[in-house]
Design a protein around this motif. Structure first.
Motif, PDB file in Angstrom:
ATOM      1  N   THR A 241       0.846  -0.924  -0.038  1.00  0.00           N
ATOM      2  CA  THR A 241      -0.069   0.021   0.139  1.00  0.00           C
ATOM      3  C   THR A 241       0.885   1.433   0.065  1.00  0.00           C
ATOM      4  OG1 THR A 241      -1.651  -0.970   1.090  1.00  0.00           O
ATOM      5  CG2 THR A 241      -1.840   1.404   1.348  1.00  0.00           C
ATOM      6  N   TRP A 242       2.010   1.274   0.762  1.00  0.00           N
ATOM      7  CA  TRP A 242       2.920   2.375   0.698  1.00  0.00           C
ATOM      8  C   TRP A 242       3.406   2.641  -0.323  1.00  0.00           C
ATOM      9  CZ3 TRP A 242       8.012   2.890   0.185  1.00  0.00           C
ATOM     10  CH2 TRP A 242       8.418   4.428   0.817  1.00  0.00           C
TER      11      TRP A 242
ATOM     12  N   PHE B  61       1.574   6.520  -6.800  1.00  0.00           N
ATOM     13  CA  PHE B  61       0.519   7.308  -7.151  1.00  0.00           C
ATOM     14  C   PHE B  61       0.859   8.796  -7.034  1.00  0.00           C
ATOM     15  CE2 PHE B  61      -3.291   9.717  -5.945  1.00  0.00           C
ATOM     16  CZ  PHE B  61      -4.034   9.882  -7.256  1.00  0.00           C
ATOM     17  N   ARG B  62       1.508   9.338  -5.965  1.00  0.00           N
ATOM     18  CA  ARG B  62       1.765  10.672  -5.706  1.00  0.00           C
ATOM     19  C   ARG B  62       2.969  11.055  -6.619  1.00  0.00           C
ATOM     20  NH1 ARG B  62       1.534  11.194   0.814  1.00  0.00           N
ATOM     21  NH2 ARG B  62      -0.228  10.526   1.051  1.00  0.00           N
ATOM     22  N   ILE B  63       3.747  10.414  -7.052  1.00  0.00           N
ATOM     23  CA  ILE B  63       4.770  10.670  -8.060  1.00  0.00           C
ATOM     24  C   ILE B  63       4.192  11.023  -9.307  1.00  0.00           C
ATOM     25  CG2 ILE B  63       6.850   9.849  -9.549  1.00  0.00           C
ATOM     26  CD1 ILE B  63       7.652   8.412  -6.726  1.00  0.00           C
ATOM     27  N   LEU B  64       3.299  10.143  -9.744  1.00  0.00           N
ATOM     28  CA  LEU B  64       2.513  10.328 -11.181  1.00  0.00           C
ATOM     29  C   LEU B  64       1.768  11.716 -10.880  1.00  0.00           C
ATOM     30  CD1 LEU B  64       1.438   6.630 -11.930  1.00  0.00           C
ATOM     31  CD2 LEU B  64       3.258   8.164 -13.057  1.00  0.00           C
ATOM     32  N   LEU B  65       1.166  11.835  -9.799  1.00  0.00           N
ATOM     33  CA  LEU B  65       0.273  13.062  -9.747  1.00  0.00           C
ATOM     34  C   LEU B  65       1.050  14.124  -9.964  1.00  0.00           C
ATOM     35  CD1 LEU B  65      -2.633  13.984  -9.281  1.00  0.00           C
ATOM     36  CD2 LEU B  65      -2.134  14.099  -6.610  1.00  0.00           C
TER      37      LEU B  65
END
Length: 70
Positions: free
Chosen positions: A34-35, A41-45
């Motif tokens: 999950t981490w 996801f945060r890097i892609l965002l």
């Protein structure tokens, strides 16, 4: 130790021991997965937001230099 492990039946070595390991360490593995997925996801965002920012800035600066507005 290896001799003791090798004398166990195959179903114990290949089914019971991995099942116990998943039972004991399963929450740790799920937390780690999950981490990692959250970090990806945060890097892609972040990359998408930077790309949008660059696009908007280039569009605005090219429009303003040609004399036109938005």
């Amino acid at each position: 130790m290896k001799e003791t492990f090798m004398t166990l039946p195959g179903w114990v070595r290949w089914v019971a021991i991995p099942a116990l390991a998943l039972l004991v360490f399963g929450t740790l593995l799920i937390g780690l997965i999950t981490w990692v997925l959250g970090l990806l996801f945060r890097i892609l965002l972040f990359a998408a937001l930077v790309a949008v920012l660059i696009f908007v800035v280039r569009k605005f600066t090219s429009s303003s230099s040609s004399g036109g507005g938005w």
